[in-house]
Design a protein around this motif. Structure first.
Motif, PDB file in Angstrom:
ATOM      1  N   ALA A  31     -17.164 -10.582 -28.925  1.00 27.05           N
ATOM      2  CA  ALA A  31     -16.964 -10.418 -27.305  1.00 27.05           C
ATOM      3  C   ALA A  31     -17.908 -10.640 -26.582  1.00 27.05           C
ATOM      4  N   PRO A  32     -17.887 -11.310 -25.446  1.00 26.00           N
ATOM      5  CA  PRO A  32     -19.027 -11.376 -24.492  1.00 26.00           C
ATOM      6  C   PRO A  32     -19.174  -9.979 -23.774  1.00 26.00           C
ATOM      7  N   ALA A  33     -20.457  -9.829 -23.529  1.00 26.23           N
ATOM      8  CA  ALA A  33     -20.830  -8.524 -22.654  1.00 26.23           C
ATOM      9  C   ALA A  33     -19.932  -8.312 -21.426  1.00 26.23           C
ATOM     10  N   ASN A  34     -19.434  -7.126 -21.237  1.00 23.40           N
ATOM     11  CA  ASN A  34     -18.613  -6.842 -19.888  1.00 23.40           C
ATOM     12  C   ASN A  34     -19.691  -6.805 -18.793  1.00 23.40           C
ATOM     13  N   GLN A  35     -19.270  -7.499 -17.674  1.00 22.05           N
ATOM     14  CA  GLN A  35     -20.242  -7.480 -16.458  1.00 22.05           C
ATOM     15  C   GLN A  35     -19.687  -6.408 -15.446  1.00 22.05           C
ATOM     16  N   VAL A  36     -20.384  -5.916 -14.325  1.00 17.47           N
ATOM     17  CA  VAL A  36     -19.765  -5.146 -13.080  1.00 17.47           C
ATOM     18  C   VAL A  36     -19.687  -5.979 -11.999  1.00 17.47           C
ATOM     19  N   TYR A  37     -18.647  -5.812 -11.346  1.00 18.20           N
ATOM     20  CA  TYR A  37     -18.314  -6.539 -10.111  1.00 18.20           C
ATOM     21  C   TYR A  37     -18.016  -5.396  -9.080  1.00 18.20           C
ATOM     22  N   LYS A  38     -17.577  -5.967  -8.009  1.00 17.27           N
ATOM     23  CA  LYS A  38     -17.214  -4.887  -6.724  1.00 17.27           C
ATOM     24  C   LYS A  38     -15.821  -4.638  -6.734  1.00 17.27           C
ATOM     25  N   ASP A  39     -15.385  -3.655  -5.755  1.00 18.10           N
ATOM     26  CA  ASP A  39     -14.130  -3.437  -5.455  1.00 18.10           C
ATOM     27  C   ASP A  39     -13.185  -4.645  -4.906  1.00 18.10           C
ATOM     28  N   PRO A  40     -11.935  -4.763  -5.390  1.00 24.48           N
ATOM     29  CA  PRO A  40     -11.168  -5.719  -4.641  1.00 24.48           C
ATOM     30  C   PRO A  40     -10.984  -5.114  -3.042  1.00 24.48           C
ATOM     31  N   ILE A  41     -10.904  -6.065  -2.182  1.00 20.78           N
ATOM     32  CA  ILE A  41     -10.406  -5.724  -0.851  1.00 20.78           C
ATOM     33  C   ILE A  41      -9.000  -5.797  -0.505  1.00 20.78           C
ATOM     34  N   ILE A  42      -8.542  -4.580  -0.047  1.00 21.27           N
ATOM     35  CA  ILE A  42      -6.910  -4.393   0.378  1.00 21.27           C
ATOM     36  C   ILE A  42      -7.174  -4.469   1.949  1.00 21.27           C
ATOM     37  N   ASN A  43      -6.192  -5.187   2.610  1.00 24.33           N
ATOM     38  CA  ASN A  43      -6.253  -5.113   3.839  1.00 24.33           C
ATOM     39  C   ASN A  43      -4.824  -4.165   4.408  1.00 24.33           C
ATOM     40  N   SER A  44      -5.303  -3.060   5.039  1.00 19.60           N
ATOM     41  CA  SER A  44      -4.417  -2.093   5.675  1.00 19.60           C
ATOM     42  C   SER A  44      -5.129  -1.342   6.759  1.00 19.60           C
ATOM     43  N   PHE A  45      -4.102  -1.146   7.622  1.00 21.12           N
ATOM     44  CA  PHE A  45      -4.679  -0.231   8.888  1.00 21.12           C
ATOM     45  C   PHE A  45      -4.518   1.451   8.732  1.00 21.12           C
ATOM     46  N   SER A  46      -3.978   1.545   7.319  1.00 15.66           N
ATOM     47  CA  SER A  46      -3.713   2.991   6.982  1.00 15.66           C
ATOM     48  C   SER A  46      -4.809   3.485   6.610  1.00 15.66           C
ATOM     49  N   GLN A  47      -4.998   4.961   6.608  1.00 11.05           N
ATOM     50  CA  GLN A  47      -5.907   5.708   6.148  1.00 11.05           C
ATOM     51  C   GLN A  47      -5.667   6.628   5.281  1.00 11.05           C
ATOM     52  N   ASP A  48      -4.080   6.576   4.795  1.00  9.28           N
ATOM     53  CA  ASP A  48      -3.440   7.452   3.742  1.00  9.28           C
ATOM     54  C   ASP A  48      -3.372   6.853   2.572  1.00  9.28           C
ATOM     55  N   GLY A  49      -3.856   7.186   1.510  1.00  7.95           N
ATOM     56  CA  GLY A  49      -4.054   6.672   0.071  1.00  7.95           C
ATOM     57  C   GLY A  49      -2.355   6.634  -0.170  1.00  7.95           C
ATOM     58  N   ALA A  50      -1.446   7.427  -0.220  1.00  2.00           N
ATOM     59  CA  ALA A  50      -0.344   7.439  -0.451  1.00  2.00           C
ATOM     60  C   ALA A  50       0.302   6.348   0.024  1.00  2.00           C
ATOM     61  N   ALA A  51       0.412   6.152   1.388  1.00  3.66           N
ATOM     62  CA  ALA A  51       0.965   5.172   2.251  1.00  3.66           C
ATOM     63  C   ALA A  51       0.386   3.851   1.786  1.00  3.66           C
ATOM     64  N   ILE A  52      -0.745   3.451   1.375  1.00  5.32           N
ATOM     65  CA  ILE A  52      -1.360   2.374   0.970  1.00  5.32           C
ATOM     66  C   ILE A  52      -0.648   1.826  -0.373  1.00  5.32           C
ATOM     67  N   LEU A  53      -0.780   2.790  -1.357  1.00  2.00           N
ATOM     68  CA  LEU A  53      -0.441   2.540  -2.455  1.00  2.00           C
ATOM     69  C   LEU A  53       1.377   2.289  -2.352  1.00  2.00           C
ATOM     70  N   LYS A  54       1.884   2.873  -1.557  1.00  2.00           N
ATOM     71  CA  LYS A  54       3.542   2.742  -1.623  1.00  2.00           C
ATOM     72  C   LYS A  54       3.694   1.219  -1.025  1.00  2.00           C
ATOM     73  N   ALA A  55       2.982   0.834  -0.024  1.00  2.00           N
ATOM     74  CA  ALA A  55       2.930  -0.409   0.316  1.00  2.00           C
ATOM     75  C   ALA A  55       2.702  -1.541  -0.242  1.00  2.00           C
ATOM     76  N   ARG A  56       1.640  -1.311  -1.220  1.00  2.00           N
ATOM     77  CA  ARG A  56       1.200  -2.412  -2.172  1.00  2.00           C
ATOM     78  C   ARG A  56       2.149  -2.494  -3.228  1.00  2.00           C
ATOM     79  N   VAL A  57       2.653  -1.361  -3.854  1.00  2.00           N
ATOM     80  CA  VAL A  57       3.778  -1.570  -4.792  1.00  2.00           C
ATOM     81  C   VAL A  57       5.063  -2.288  -4.360  1.00  2.00           C
ATOM     82  N   GLU A  58       5.567  -2.018  -3.301  1.00  2.00           N
ATOM     83  CA  GLU A  58       6.606  -2.538  -2.601  1.00  2.00           C
ATOM     84  C   GLU A  58       6.331  -4.215  -2.455  1.00  2.00           C
TER      85      GLU A  58
END
Length: 332
Positions: free
Chosen positions: A181-208
């Motif tokens: 297997a090739p060596a695993n690299q390290v990348y940055k976080d994905p970007i999620i567009n949301s105006f919310s600052q509530d982790g639970a609300a962001i997750l709920k919207a993403r699942v939906e």
């Protein structure tokens, strides 16, 4: 004089110190919001919703439940709130007693009617149901499960979806490899567009949103023939990665979770689709659902190793054959 000096000091320097302690953007009057991904990630880790807790719930329930033995059928039927997401026509031809026919896009709404029972998702092969199960678990239904192998494993008369999709194209294919297997690299976080600052609300919207988009898959033959078009992850152990072989240049990122940042081995900015494959397409469906919620352009390779190389001699478990289906009862 000293008193005046201290007053001037307090007026000039303390406010400046306070301003420097805040995380602000170019506009000195505007604080930088915490990225939506970070808020959602922290919420998931703190609330038993990390990837390992989706694969196996905090109570120890795996994401799949096998069909019961004949002697255990009655207790199996009363245990679950069963949601069959196949077409209405196929549901009418034969389904499990007590199951309710539900469109995939309505699984979150229907789950609210489960009245505390663990939910069992049912499809043709177990793959779409596993995708839905992961999303239900992320939505708060931590004990939701998928019927392993789907209706194909329940009764031999409904086994065509698996019987017709096993394959061996990888046998002798130029893009089938036994290299390390090739060596695993390290990348940055994905970007999620949301105006919310509530982790639970962001997750709920993403699942939906991910539910509304439906199951995202790729065919094994497409990935095998053009591996450079994909960021491939082979979700096998070290031993199986070598023994089975793998698609050329496939990564081996296993396990991966949020808590230790091992998820950073996936590239969120790749122009290639992220394709995950496992043995049956069921585990990869769970992982793909999680990845799409996290913001990756992820796809599950349908039928997994069974669709690529069913005759491979390395099998010890999770191999499909016509002896797998039971003959449990159907109603119509």
């Amino acid at each position: 004089m000293k008193k005046v000096f201290y007053i001037v000091y307090l007026l000039l320097f303390v406010p400046a110190l306070l301003l420097q302690s805040c995380d602000r953007g170019d506009d000195p009057g505007e604080e930088i919001a915490t990225p939506a991904f970070s808020l959602m990630k922290d919420y998931m880790v703190s609330n038993n919703l990390d990837i390992d807790k989706i694969l196996t719930s905090p109570s120890g329930a795996k994401f799949v439940a096998p069909p019961p033995a004949d002697a255990d059928l009655a207790s199996f039927l009363v245990k679950y709130y069963m949601m069959d997401i196949r077409s209405a026509a196929d549901f009418a031809k034969g389904h499990i007693e007590g199951a309710k026919n539900v469109a995939f896009g309505n699984i979150l709404t229907e789950a609210a009617n489960s009245n505390g029972k663990p939910i069992l998702m049912i499809c043709y092969t177990g793959q779409t149901a596993c995708y839905g199960t992961a999303l239900l678990r992320l939505y708060g239904y931590s004990e939701a499960q998928a019927l392993k192998w789907g209706m194909s494993g329940w009764n031999s008369t409904t086994a065509g979806s698996w019987n017709n999709n096993i394959g061996n194209e990888a046998n002798g294919h130029a893009n089938w490899s036994y290299s390390a297997a090739p060596a695993n690299q390290v990348y940055k976080d994905p970007i999620i567009n949301s105006f919310s600052q509530d982790g639970a609300a962001i997750l709920k919207a993403r699942v939906e949103q991910v539910v509304s988009e439906g199951f995202k898959t790729v065919k094994g033959t497409d990935v095998l023939n053009s591996p450079s078009n994909y960021f491939i992850n082979n979700y096998f152990s070290d031993a199986d990665y070598s023994a089975f072989g793998h698609i050329a240049d496939a990564n081996k990122i296993l396990p991966w979770v949020l808590a230790d940042n091992s998820y950073l081995a996936f590239d969120p900015d790749t122009n290639a689709k992220i394709a995950t494959y496992c043995y049956t397409g069921q585990t990869s469906a769970v992982l793909t659902a999680c990845m799409r919620v996290l913001g990756y352009d992820a796809y599950s390779l349908t039928f997994g190793m069974n669709g690529l190389y069913n005759s491979n001699s390395a099998w010890t478990s999770n191999k499909w054959s016509e002896s797998v289906p039971k003959n449990l009862p159907l109603v119509n």
